[in-house]
Design a protein around this motif. Structure first.
Motif, PDB file in Angstrom:
ATOM      1  N   PRO A  49       0.820  -1.209   0.000  1.00  0.00           N
ATOM      2  CA  PRO A  49       0.000   0.000   0.000  1.00  0.00           C
ATOM      3  C   PRO A  49       0.862   1.270   0.000  1.00  0.00           C
ATOM      4  CG  PRO A  49      -0.875  -1.604   1.538  1.00  0.00           C
ATOM      5  CD  PRO A  49       0.471  -2.112   1.116  1.00  0.00           C
ATOM      6  N   VAL A  50       0.327   2.337  -0.611  1.00  0.00           N
ATOM      7  CA  VAL A  50       1.114   3.573  -0.807  1.00  0.00           C
ATOM      8  C   VAL A  50       0.378   4.789  -0.244  1.00  0.00           C
ATOM      9  CG1 VAL A  50       2.476   2.808  -2.771  1.00  0.00           C
ATOM     10  CG2 VAL A  50       0.188   3.722  -3.178  1.00  0.00           C
ATOM     11  N   GLN A  51       0.038   4.733   1.034  1.00  0.00           N
ATOM     12  CA  GLN A  51      -0.709   5.846   1.624  1.00  0.00           C
ATOM     13  C   GLN A  51       0.098   7.127   1.739  1.00  0.00           C
ATOM     14  OE1 GLN A  51      -0.422   2.696   2.869  1.00  0.00           O
ATOM     15  NE2 GLN A  51      -2.034   2.280   4.342  1.00  0.00           N
ATOM     16  N   ASP A  52       1.426   7.034   1.792  1.00  0.00           N
ATOM     17  CA  ASP A  52       2.248   8.229   1.934  1.00  0.00           C
ATOM     18  C   ASP A  52       3.553   8.054   1.163  1.00  0.00           C
ATOM     19  OD1 ASP A  52       3.928   6.581   3.580  1.00  0.00           O
ATOM     20  OD2 ASP A  52       2.725   7.119   5.327  1.00  0.00           O
ATOM     21  N   GLU A  53       4.384   9.098   1.186  1.00  0.00           N
ATOM     22  CA  GLU A  53       5.612   9.065   0.402  1.00  0.00           C
ATOM     23  C   GLU A  53       6.563   7.969   0.878  1.00  0.00           C
ATOM     24  OE1 GLU A  53       7.645  12.737  -0.159  1.00  0.00           O
ATOM     25  OE2 GLU A  53       5.832  13.844  -0.664  1.00  0.00           O
ATOM     26  N   ALA A  54       6.636   7.776   2.191  1.00  0.00           N
ATOM     27  CA  ALA A  54       7.520   6.735   2.723  1.00  0.00           C
ATOM     28  C   ALA A  54       7.104   5.364   2.206  1.00  0.00           C
ATOM     29  CB  ALA A  54       7.504   6.758   4.251  1.00  0.00           C
ATOM     30  N   ALA A  55       5.791   5.121   2.157  1.00  0.00           N
ATOM     31  CA  ALA A  55       5.299   3.841   1.647  1.00  0.00           C
ATOM     32  C   ALA A  55       5.618   3.690   0.166  1.00  0.00           C
ATOM     33  CB  ALA A  55       3.794   3.727   1.884  1.00  0.00           C
ATOM     34  N   GLY A  56       5.597   4.810  -0.559  1.00  0.00           N
ATOM     35  CA  GLY A  56       5.973   4.759  -1.968  1.00  0.00           C
ATOM     36  C   GLY A  56       7.419   4.333  -2.153  1.00  0.00           C
ATOM     37  N   GLN A  57       8.285   4.752  -1.241  1.00  0.00           N
ATOM     38  CA  GLN A  57       9.696   4.350  -1.304  1.00  0.00           C
ATOM     39  C   GLN A  57       9.851   2.867  -0.996  1.00  0.00           C
ATOM     40  OE1 GLN A  57      11.550   7.100   1.409  1.00  0.00           O
ATOM     41  NE2 GLN A  57      11.129   8.868   0.100  1.00  0.00           N
ATOM     42  N   SER A  80      -6.389   7.917  -5.141  1.00  0.00           N
ATOM     43  CA  SER A  80      -6.307   9.281  -5.669  1.00  0.00           C
ATOM     44  C   SER A  80      -5.267   9.334  -6.776  1.00  0.00           C
ATOM     45  CB  SER A  80      -5.911  10.257  -4.557  1.00  0.00           C
ATOM     46  OG  SER A  80      -4.589   9.981  -4.104  1.00  0.00           O
ATOM     47  N   ALA A  81      -5.287  10.435  -7.520  1.00  0.00           N
ATOM     48  CA  ALA A  81      -4.288  10.629  -8.569  1.00  0.00           C
ATOM     49  C   ALA A  81      -2.889  10.700  -7.977  1.00  0.00           C
ATOM     50  CB  ALA A  81      -4.602  11.912  -9.344  1.00  0.00           C
ATOM     51  N   GLU A  82      -2.767  11.290  -6.787  1.00  0.00           N
ATOM     52  CA  GLU A  82      -1.456  11.392  -6.135  1.00  0.00           C
ATOM     53  C   GLU A  82      -0.893  10.002  -5.834  1.00  0.00           C
ATOM     54  OE1 GLU A  82       0.624  13.429  -2.174  1.00  0.00           O
ATOM     55  OE2 GLU A  82      -1.568  13.251  -2.308  1.00  0.00           O
ATOM     56  N   VAL A  88       2.955   4.546 -10.185  1.00  0.00           N
ATOM     57  CA  VAL A  88       3.611   4.609 -11.489  1.00  0.00           C
ATOM     58  C   VAL A  88       5.101   4.874 -11.316  1.00  0.00           C
ATOM     59  CG1 VAL A  88       3.750   5.897 -13.642  1.00  0.00           C
ATOM     60  CG2 VAL A  88       1.511   5.317 -12.695  1.00  0.00           C
ATOM     61  N   ALA A  89       5.440   5.833 -10.441  1.00  0.00           N
ATOM     62  CA  ALA A  89       6.846   6.186 -10.233  1.00  0.00           C
ATOM     63  C   ALA A  89       7.652   5.010  -9.696  1.00  0.00           C
ATOM     64  CB  ALA A  89       6.940   7.373  -9.282  1.00  0.00           C
ATOM     65  N   ALA A  90       7.007   4.174  -8.873  1.00  0.00           N
ATOM     66  CA  ALA A  90       7.701   3.034  -8.276  1.00  0.00           C
ATOM     67  C   ALA A  90       7.799   1.842  -9.221  1.00  0.00           C
ATOM     68  CB  ALA A  90       6.986   2.611  -6.994  1.00  0.00           C
ATOM     69  N   GLY A  91       7.036   1.881 -10.323  1.00  0.00           N
ATOM     70  CA  GLY A  91       7.066   0.772 -11.267  1.00  0.00           C
ATOM     71  C   GLY A  91       6.127  -0.363 -10.931  1.00  0.00           C
ATOM     72  N   ASP A 103     -12.591   7.891 -11.649  1.00  0.00           N
ATOM     73  CA  ASP A 103     -11.465   8.726 -12.068  1.00  0.00           C
ATOM     74  C   ASP A 103     -10.140   7.992 -11.895  1.00  0.00           C
ATOM     75  OD1 ASP A 103     -13.108  10.839 -12.778  1.00  0.00           O
ATOM     76  OD2 ASP A 103     -12.963  11.808 -10.822  1.00  0.00           O
ATOM     77  N   VAL A 104     -10.001   7.275 -10.789  1.00  0.00           N
ATOM     78  CA  VAL A 104      -8.781   6.503 -10.556  1.00  0.00           C
ATOM     79  C   VAL A 104      -8.672   5.372 -11.579  1.00  0.00           C
ATOM     80  CG1 VAL A 104      -7.604   4.949  -8.931  1.00  0.00           C
ATOM     81  CG2 VAL A 104      -8.619   7.089  -8.103  1.00  0.00           C
ATOM     82  N   VAL A 105      -9.798   4.746 -11.884  1.00  0.00           N
ATOM     83  CA  VAL A 105      -9.799   3.666 -12.879  1.00  0.00           C
ATOM     84  C   VAL A 105      -9.306   4.194 -14.221  1.00  0.00           C
ATOM     85  CG1 VAL A 105     -11.247   2.101 -14.211  1.00  0.00           C
ATOM     86  CG2 VAL A 105     -11.638   2.364 -11.754  1.00  0.00           C
ATOM     87  N   ARG A 106      -9.873   5.309 -14.667  1.00  0.00           N
ATOM     88  CA  ARG A 106      -9.494   5.860 -15.974  1.00  0.00           C
ATOM     89  C   ARG A 106      -8.023   6.285 -16.001  1.00  0.00           C
ATOM     90  NH1 ARG A 106     -14.594   8.588 -15.024  1.00  0.00           N
ATOM     91  NH2 ARG A 106     -16.251   7.415 -16.046  1.00  0.00           N
ATOM     92  N   ALA A 107      -7.564   6.894 -14.919  1.00  0.00           N
ATOM     93  CA  ALA A 107      -6.162   7.314 -14.862  1.00  0.00           C
ATOM     94  C   ALA A 107      -5.238   6.110 -14.873  1.00  0.00           C
ATOM     95  CB  ALA A 107      -5.921   8.163 -13.617  1.00  0.00           C
TER      96      ALA A 107
END
Length: 204
Positions: A49-57, A80-82, A88-91, A103-107
């Motif tokens: 899960p990617v709730q915040d920037e740390a989780a994205g890392q 959300s889009a964020e 996407v950034a994490a691959g 909206d999330v589905v389409r994005a």
């Protein structure tokens, strides 16, 4: 414009493997350790899960480790889009959400990522299908109960469902028997005995 890499469909991601590990809220070292253990046991799909920037890392680190083994890693709680941007950034190979947001589905489609939205009613299922989604996440599964999965097989026999929320090695088999195609296990993985027990479901 950069080309979007072809998405790997859930039919392929979940082929023959009815268990997904959700690694939420842990430090990167612990997350990598559990991901490696899951892969070693034959559990192919891991979600971070990617709730915040740390989780994205953390997700990015697990994606890199998975890439070395050819294992797909998804991004969870993409609401959300964020958060989609983090995925996407994490691959990430796919995205997962607790609910259904068109909206999330389409994005996600535009980004080339298959999306697994949460559903809890027949209306949710129909709305998700109308958006072109195939696999759906039944959440929270422990609240919906195994009878919900049996009931959904009547009107929606063609819809593959991933049971998520309150699943562990003790009840996973019951959800699979009731009609879930995959069980996703999260907080229960704090118990080190869970992964080997869940891996036993791969050989039934």
């Amino acid at each position: 414009m950069a080309s979007v890499k072809p998405a790997v469909p859930f039919d392929e991601l979940f082929a023959g493997v009815p268990v997904m590990a959700i690694l939420r809220g842990m430090p990167v070292d612990k997350t990598l350790e559990l991901a490696a253990r899951a892969w070693d046991l034959g559990i192919e799909c891991v979600e971070v899960p990617v709730q915040d920037e740390a989780a994205g890392q953390v997700l990015a680190a697990v994606v890199a480790a998975g890439a070395e083994r050819g294992k797909p890693v998804g991004a969870g709680t993409v609401t959300s889009a964020e958060r989609l941007g983090r995925a996407v950034a994490a691959g990430a190979a796919f995205t997962v959400a607790p609910g259904l947001d068109p909206d999330v589905v389409r994005a996600g489609v535009a980004a080339g990522l298959p999306h697994l939205p949460g559903v809890a009613t027949p209306t949710d299922v129909q709305a998700a299908r109308a958006l072109g989604l195939t696999w759906l996440k039944a959440f929270p599964a422990s609240v919906l109960g195994v009878d919900w999965f049996r009931a959904m097989r009547g009107p929606f026999p063609e819809v593959p469902l991933v049971a998520t929320g309150g699943i562990d090695a003790g009840n996973a088999a019951a959800y699979l028997a009731a009609g879930a195609r995959v069980v996703a296990v999260g907080s229960a993985l704090e118990d080190p005995a869970q992964l080997p027990l869940l891996a036993g479901l791969l050989h039934r």
